[in-house]
Design a protein around this motif. Structure first.
Motif, short mmCIF file in Angstrom:
data_model
loop_
_atom_site.label_atom_id
_atom_site.label_comp_id
_atom_site.label_asym_id
_atom_site.label_seq_id
_atom_site.Cartn_x
_atom_site.Cartn_y
_atom_site.Cartn_z
N GLU A 169 46.81 52.70 46.05
CA GLU A 169 45.88 51.58 46.00
C GLU A 169 45.06 51.67 44.71
OE1 GLU A 169 42.32 50.93 48.71
OE2 GLU A 169 43.76 49.49 49.55
N ARG A 170 44.97 50.53 43.99
CA ARG A 170 44.22 50.46 42.74
C ARG A 170 43.24 49.31 42.82
NH1 ARG A 170 47.41 52.96 38.47
NH2 ARG A 170 46.37 51.62 36.96
N GLU A 171 42.49 49.10 41.75
CA GLU A 171 41.56 47.97 41.75
C GLU A 171 41.44 47.37 40.35
OE1 GLU A 171 37.13 49.83 41.06
OE2 GLU A 171 37.88 49.78 43.13
N ILE A 172 41.09 46.09 40.34
CA ILE A 172 40.74 45.37 39.12
C ILE A 172 39.22 45.23 39.12
CG2 ILE A 172 40.88 43.14 37.94
CD1 ILE A 172 43.44 44.57 37.69
N ASP A 173 38.58 45.43 37.98
CA ASP A 173 37.12 45.42 37.93
C ASP A 173 36.54 44.11 38.47
OD1 ASP A 173 37.01 47.95 36.86
OD2 ASP A 173 36.90 47.27 34.79
N VAL A 174 37.04 42.99 37.98
CA VAL A 174 36.57 41.67 38.44
C VAL A 174 37.75 40.70 38.42
CG1 VAL A 174 34.97 39.74 38.09
CG2 VAL A 174 34.28 42.06 37.41
N VAL A 175 37.94 39.99 39.53
CA VAL A 175 38.88 38.88 39.58
C VAL A 175 38.07 37.60 39.74
CG1 VAL A 175 40.76 37.77 40.84
CG2 VAL A 175 40.78 40.25 40.51
N GLY A 176 38.22 36.68 38.79
CA GLY A 176 37.53 35.40 38.87
C GLY A 176 38.53 34.28 39.06
N TYR A 177 38.17 33.26 39.83
CA TYR A 177 39.09 32.16 40.04
C TYR A 177 38.34 30.84 40.19
CZ TYR A 177 37.84 32.92 44.96
OH TYR A 177 37.16 33.08 46.13
N LYS A 178 39.03 29.79 39.80
CA LYS A 178 38.49 28.44 39.89
C LYS A 178 39.67 27.50 40.13
CE LYS A 178 35.29 27.20 36.95
NZ LYS A 178 34.60 26.77 35.72
N TYR A 179 39.54 26.61 41.12
CA TYR A 179 40.63 25.69 41.43
C TYR A 179 40.68 24.55 40.43
CZ TYR A 179 40.96 28.08 45.92
OH TYR A 179 41.11 29.04 46.89
N LEU A 180 41.90 24.16 40.04
CA LEU A 180 42.06 23.02 39.16
C LEU A 180 41.56 21.75 39.84
CD1 LEU A 180 45.59 23.47 37.52
CD2 LEU A 180 43.37 24.19 36.66
N ILE A 238 45.48 25.01 43.31
CA ILE A 238 46.07 25.74 42.19
C ILE A 238 44.93 26.45 41.48
CG2 ILE A 238 47.35 25.59 40.04
CD1 ILE A 238 48.75 23.14 41.13
N SER A 239 45.00 27.76 41.44
CA SER A 239 43.88 28.56 40.97
C SER A 239 44.12 29.10 39.56
CB SER A 239 43.65 29.74 41.92
OG SER A 239 42.64 30.59 41.42
N SER A 240 43.18 28.80 38.67
CA SER A 240 43.12 29.46 37.37
C SER A 240 42.43 30.79 37.61
CB SER A 240 42.31 28.60 36.39
OG SER A 240 42.03 29.31 35.21
N THR A 241 43.12 31.89 37.33
CA THR A 241 42.63 33.22 37.73
C THR A 241 42.46 34.15 36.54
OG1 THR A 241 43.83 32.95 39.83
CG2 THR A 241 43.03 35.16 39.30
N LEU A 242 41.29 34.74 36.44
CA LEU A 242 41.00 35.74 35.42
C LEU A 242 41.10 37.13 36.03
CD1 LEU A 242 37.87 34.18 33.66
CD2 LEU A 242 40.13 34.50 32.65
N LEU A 243 41.92 37.99 35.41
CA LEU A 243 42.02 39.39 35.84
C LEU A 243 41.31 40.21 34.77
CD1 LEU A 243 45.79 39.47 36.87
CD2 LEU A 243 43.80 38.82 38.25
N ILE A 244 40.17 40.79 35.12
CA ILE A 244 39.28 41.36 34.11
C ILE A 244 39.11 42.87 34.29
CG2 ILE A 244 36.95 41.30 33.13
CD1 ILE A 244 36.71 38.43 34.21
N GLU A 245 39.35 43.60 33.21
CA GLU A 245 39.02 45.01 33.12
C GLU A 245 37.91 45.16 32.09
OE1 GLU A 245 41.14 48.17 34.71
OE2 GLU A 245 40.23 46.53 35.85
N CYS A 246 36.86 45.91 32.44
CA CYS A 246 35.70 46.08 31.58
C CYS A 246 35.70 47.48 30.96
CB CYS A 246 34.41 45.89 32.37
SG CYS A 246 34.22 44.23 33.09
#
Length: 268
Positions: free
Chosen positions: A48-59, A69-77
């Motif tokens: 099991e791992r993790e992404i620092d922050v996942v952000g999403y916003k629907y079109l 339909i989600s625009s998704t940011l996969l963020i590592e800080c």
């Protein structure tokens, strides 16, 4: 005696936790929903791992059904103490939508992303790179070479980059049985993103070595797990995040218009 508040403060300032919290606040303030420390299973290691922050916003587009339909940011800080340098070893290219990684949506969506890019009015050029380094001071070399400073790879290649790619692979497997119909379309497309608290530099080697401060680099990594294809990652500075959100907001609006126009191509 336990740790003091002053020691706690110094430890936090030396970590990446405060950066993650600030990034989360900026996203929420820009109407993105977020999941800090999003958990997933690495399909290669079963760990099991993790992404620092996942952000999403629907079109947002004009259709009476409940499409998501989600625009998704996969963020590592990264709280990088020393600058991270990317080499300008690839020719500058017009801005390309980084989200050529998606789940659920069929392959027609690749065409929609390409069509959208061609219709965008602004095609700002970015620096593309496939090689990077950072710096460390080696105590035993201080008197012998360059005051002890050497160039080396930081750990972003094996940790952050792998997490970003494996998260997408996990989601593809988790959602592989979901189907789109005329009544309801759902899906996710991803922009992998690394945000640096410290300096971001580019290096260009001509007659002289040019070193410049940057706020945004398009980093391309060839991964064997991606059939040798490049995996694109946006690398930005923390201060550039609001401008970056404006940039991708324009892209997402253009994508939404194309989805509305060609929605039937996404139905299986």
């Amino acid at each position: 005696m336990g740790i003091t508040k002053e020691q706690i403060k110094k430890a936090l300032l030396n970590s990446g936790y405060l950066l993650e919290d600030r990034v989360n606040q900026v996203l929420n303030g820009s109407n993105w929903s977020t999941t800090p420390n999003a958990r997933f299973k690495d399909l290669k290691t079963e760990i099991e791992r993790e992404i620092d922050v996942v952000g999403y916003k629907y079109l947002d587009y004009d259709y009476p059904k409940m499409d998501t339909i989600s625009s998704t940011l996969l963020i590592e800080c990264m709280n990088n103490k020393e600058p991270i340098v990317f080499f300008e070893n690839l020719a500058p290219l017009p801005s390309r939508i980084a989200a050529l990684n998606f789940s659920v949506l069929n392959k027609a969506f690749w065409n929609i992303l390409s069509w959208t890019q061609s219709e965008l009015e602004s095609k700002k050029e970015f620096i593309y790179s496939s090689q990077y380094c950072s710096f460390s001071r080696v105590q035993k070399l201080i008197k012998e070479f360059n005051d002890g400073w050497i160039a080396l790879h930081p750990d972003i290649k094996h940790d952050s980059i792998n997490s970003l790619f494996q998260y997408i692979q996990f989601q593809r497997i988790e959602l592989k049985d979901r189907k789109n119909t005329n009544d309801f379309i759902s899906g996710f497309y991803y922009r992998p993103l690394i945000i640096l608290q410290g300096e971001l530099l580019s290096v260009k080697q001509n007659k002289e070595l040019e070193i410049k401060n940057q706020n945004h680099i398009k980093f391309q990594v060839a991964l064997t797990d991606n059939n040798g294809r490049y995996f694109d990652i946006d690398v930005i500075t923390e201060k550039y995040l609001p401008e970056y959100l404006n940039l991708i907001g324009k892209e997402d609006n253009a994508i939404a218009k194309m989805v509305e126009k060609h929605r039937e191509k996404l139905i299986e």
